[in-house]
Structure formats: C-alpha cells, structure tokens
Enzyme design. Sequence first.
Site, PDB file in Angstrom:
ATOM      1  N   LYS A  21     -10.167  30.132  28.563  1.00 15.58           N
ATOM      2  CA  LYS A  21     -10.235  31.146  29.139  1.00 15.58           C
ATOM      3  C   LYS A  21     -10.869  32.169  27.702  1.00 15.58           C
ATOM      4  O   LYS A  21     -12.593  32.127  28.745  1.00 15.58           O
ATOM      5  CB  LYS A  21      -9.115  32.470  29.278  1.00 15.58           C
ATOM      6  CG  LYS A  21      -8.004  31.816  30.142  1.00 15.58           C
ATOM      7  CD  LYS A  21      -6.774  33.427  30.016  1.00 15.58           C
ATOM      8  CE  LYS A  21      -6.599  33.610  28.756  1.00 15.58           C
ATOM      9  NZ  LYS A  21      -5.669  32.387  28.645  1.00 15.58           N
ATOM     10  N   ARG A  96      -1.450  40.793  31.848  1.00 20.56           N
ATOM     11  CA  ARG A  96      -0.581  39.959  31.902  1.00 20.56           C
ATOM     12  C   ARG A  96       1.093  39.520  32.590  1.00 20.56           C
ATOM     13  O   ARG A  96       1.376  38.742  31.939  1.00 20.56           O
ATOM     14  CB  ARG A  96      -0.242  40.032  30.219  1.00 20.56           C
ATOM     15  CG  ARG A  96      -0.041  38.116  29.960  1.00 20.56           C
ATOM     16  CD  ARG A  96      -1.182  38.313  28.702  1.00 20.56           C
ATOM     17  NE  ARG A  96      -0.944  37.539  27.800  1.00 20.56           N
ATOM     18  CZ  ARG A  96      -1.918  36.812  26.844  1.00 20.56           C
ATOM     19  NH1 ARG A  96      -3.141  37.405  26.661  1.00 20.56           N
ATOM     20  NH2 ARG A  96      -1.454  35.925  25.832  1.00 20.56           N
ATOM     21  N   ARG A 135      -5.844  23.555  17.782  1.00 19.11           N
ATOM     22  CA  ARG A 135      -7.154  24.953  18.101  1.00 19.11           C
ATOM     23  C   ARG A 135      -7.402  25.110  16.092  1.00 19.11           C
ATOM     24  O   ARG A 135      -5.980  25.335  15.658  1.00 19.11           O
ATOM     25  CB  ARG A 135      -6.426  25.592  19.155  1.00 19.11           C
ATOM     26  CG  ARG A 135      -7.794  27.114  18.864  1.00 19.11           C
ATOM     27  CD  ARG A 135      -7.540  27.570  19.485  1.00 19.11           C
ATOM     28  NE  ARG A 135      -7.055  28.595  20.097  1.00 19.11           N
ATOM     29  CZ  ARG A 135      -6.774  29.728  20.768  1.00 19.11           C
ATOM     30  NH1 ARG A 135      -7.369  29.267  22.143  1.00 19.11           N
ATOM     31  NH2 ARG A 135      -5.559  30.266  20.966  1.00 19.11           N
ATOM     32  N   ARG A 168      -4.464  29.800  13.616  1.00 20.34           N
ATOM     33  CA  ARG A 168      -3.396  31.615  14.156  1.00 20.34           C
ATOM     34  C   ARG A 168      -1.541  30.470  14.274  1.00 20.34           C
ATOM     35  O   ARG A 168      -1.230  29.558  15.035  1.00 20.34           O
ATOM     36  CB  ARG A 168      -4.033  32.006  15.449  1.00 20.34           C
ATOM     37  CG  ARG A 168      -5.108  32.216  15.954  1.00 20.34           C
ATOM     38  CD  ARG A 168      -5.576  32.831  16.865  1.00 20.34           C
ATOM     39  NE  ARG A 168      -4.933  32.557  18.206  1.00 20.34           N
ATOM     40  CZ  ARG A 168      -4.880  33.017  19.457  1.00 20.34           C
ATOM     41  NH1 ARG A 168      -6.097  33.051  20.023  1.00 20.34           N
ATOM     42  NH2 ARG A 168      -3.564  33.477  20.420  1.00 20.34           N
ATOM     43  N   ARG A 179       5.189  30.853  23.941  1.00 17.77           N
ATOM     44  CA  ARG A 179       4.030  31.426  24.552  1.00 17.77           C
ATOM     45  C   ARG A 179       3.526  30.724  25.958  1.00 17.77           C
ATOM     46  O   ARG A 179       3.415  31.655  27.473  1.00 17.77           O
ATOM     47  CB  ARG A 179       2.632  31.241  24.124  1.00 17.77           C
ATOM     48  CG  ARG A 179       2.807  32.249  22.667  1.00 17.77           C
ATOM     49  CD  ARG A 179       1.879  31.877  21.457  1.00 17.77           C
ATOM     50  NE  ARG A 179       0.255  32.190  22.492  1.00 17.77           N
ATOM     51  CZ  ARG A 179      -1.205  31.535  21.590  1.00 17.77           C
ATOM     52  NH1 ARG A 179      -0.965  30.277  21.098  1.00 17.77           N
ATOM     53  NH2 ARG A 179      -1.758  31.675  22.214  1.00 17.77           N
TER      54      ARG A 179
HETATM   55  P1  AMP Z   1      -4.194  35.204  23.087  1.00 22.03           P
HETATM   56  O1  AMP Z   1      -5.674  35.146  22.270  1.00 22.03           O
HETATM   57  O2  AMP Z   1      -4.886  35.853  24.998  1.00 22.03           O
HETATM   58  O3  AMP Z   1      -3.422  34.451  23.423  1.00 22.03           O
HETATM   59  O4  AMP Z   1      -2.582  36.795  22.910  1.00 22.03           O
HETATM   60  C1  AMP Z   1      -2.589  37.276  21.765  1.00 22.03           C
HETATM   61  C2  AMP Z   1      -1.545  37.742  21.365  1.00 22.03           C
HETATM   62  O5  AMP Z   1      -1.711  38.539  22.105  1.00 22.03           O
HETATM   63  C3  AMP Z   1      -0.141  36.987  22.674  1.00 22.03           C
HETATM   64  O6  AMP Z   1       0.600  36.455  23.227  1.00 22.03           O
HETATM   65  C4  AMP Z   1       0.135  38.696  22.996  1.00 22.03           C
HETATM   66  O7  AMP Z   1       1.332  38.803  21.899  1.00 22.03           O
HETATM   67  C5  AMP Z   1      -0.964  39.312  22.263  1.00 22.03           C
HETATM   68  N1  AMP Z   1      -1.439  40.091  24.347  1.00 22.03           N
HETATM   69  C6  AMP Z   1      -2.571  39.817  24.580  1.00 22.03           C
HETATM   70  N2  AMP Z   1      -2.713  39.784  25.117  1.00 22.03           N
HETATM   71  C7  AMP Z   1      -1.496  40.211  25.699  1.00 22.03           C
HETATM   72  C8  AMP Z   1      -1.673  41.381  26.845  1.00 22.03           C
HETATM   73  N3  AMP Z   1      -2.209  41.558  28.031  1.00 22.03           N
HETATM   74  N4  AMP Z   1      -0.049  42.156  26.833  1.00 22.03           N
HETATM   75  C9  AMP Z   1       0.820  41.736  26.565  1.00 22.03           C
HETATM   76  N5  AMP Z   1       0.111  41.263  25.005  1.00 22.03           N
HETATM   77  C10 AMP Z   1      -1.003  40.498  25.225  1.00 22.03           C
END
Ligand code: AMP
Length: 227
Positions: A21, A96, A135, A168, A179
């Site tokens: 994404k 989400r 990654r 990360r 996740r």
């Molecule tokens: P991402 O970089 O999109 O994989 O997000 C990393 C982490 O940020 C996720 O595993 C969640 O803990 C938090 N996070 C990101 N976006 C959201 C969201 N829309 N709602 C809740 N937690 C989020």
Amino acid sequence: MGTPRDAGMRLVMLGAPGAGKGTQADRLAVRYGIPHVSTGDLFRANLSQGTALGQTAQRFMSQGQLVPDEVTEAMAWERLNAGDAETGYILDGFPRNVAQAQHFESKLVLAQQSLRAVVHIYVEPVVLERRLTGRRTCPGCKASYHVVFNPPALAGICDACGAELVQRDDDRPETVKKRLEVYMDETAPLVNYYSERGLLVMVDGNWPVDNVTDAILARLEGDRGHD
Ligand code: AMP
C-alpha cells in the site's frame, strides 16, 4: 456518495500489512500531486518526536494491535484537513476497521466530500509474511527495501540517502503474525463494506511493483491510459 461538485481525488488504499500500500500510495501521490497520508507514519513521526500521542500509540504498535479509534480518527481527520490535502489525498492505513470507516464516512458527508475509490491490493498471506519480515526501511528518507526481493546496492545502507537501514520493531516475526491476525479480524471486513458502496477497485498485488502500479492506474483511469 458525495455531491457532483466534489472533484477531490480522495483514495483509500486497502490491503494487509506488506501488500504494498505504502509503495503504491507514494507513486499515486506523485502522479496526482496530492499527499500520501499514512496513519502508521504519523504515529511513528509522533513517536520519534516524543509526543504524548506517540507514546500512547507505541504501546499498541509494539504489540501489533490497533491504536484506539478515537486517537486515530482525530489524528487522521486533522491531517486530512491540512491545506495540502484540499484537492485530495492517498490514504494508507486508515480506516482500519468498520467503526473507523463509519466515523470517516460521517465526517466526509458533513464536509460534503466523497471518496473516489478504495483500492484493495490483494496478496497471498504466505507472501505477506515473507515481505514483512524481510523489509528494511530508511529512517532518513523512508525508502523501503527487502533483503531478498529489493536489496540496496550496499547491504544495510539506503541507496537514496546513505543512512543505515533499520527493521521496524513491528516487522519482527512475532509481531508480524499478530498484525496479520488483526488485519483478518478487523480490517478485512472493509472489503465488503466498500464493495457495497460501489467504491472497491481490486488489484492483484502478487505481481512486481510496476505491474501493480499499471493495474491500479488502468482501473482508475480506464481507457485514458497512463505513461
Ligand atoms: P502501518 O505502518 O500502517 O503498518 O501501521 C503500523 C501500526 O500503527 C499498526 O500496526 C497500528 O498499531 C498503528 N495504526 C496505523 N494505522 C492505524 C489505524 N487506522 N487504526 C489503528 N491503529 C493504526
């Protein structure tokens, strides 16, 4: 959804962690001259700046859990109302879950705005796990690499800015598993949610990055093609 006068290019990228994404959102943002808004990046920026929001988010992120809806929704909506997002944005990582999607929809309706499309990038689960654990990201310019599929010229060093690449915290195998579970339970229902609203554009994300970009543009722009 929305009014005929609303010409904003508001796109949501939907897909599991590791589906690509962020990579595709970056490309679409350049193409359309609008910001790529990633809620994960916003949380990470808050964390590195040591804000209270960042500290709250970290407690959930490090466990692979979602940050509470109210916190996320307020942060996302504020960002989407910044001046650079007036004509549109590529939203990555939000909404989400169904509650966030409903809340977001009501905010859009009130603002007389609408989404153009929700791009769902589908990738086989076994591929997702491999992509995430391999990654590596650049803490400087945010470029993303993979130790096998997209390695930098010099191991561990960012091609673009020379910074040392990092993994990360939440890309470690134990957190990745969590996740992906959270995605299946909470986020995957959004595929139906947006399909019912006629907004869903499905793209096969198992292909190389350029092919996926081409497929997205073909779907978004139809016969107008893309260069
Ligand atoms: P991402 O970089 O999109 O994989 O997000 C990393 C982490 O940020 C996720 O595993 C969640 O803990 C938090 N996070 C990101 N976006 C959201 C969201 N829309 N709602 C809740 N937690 C989020």
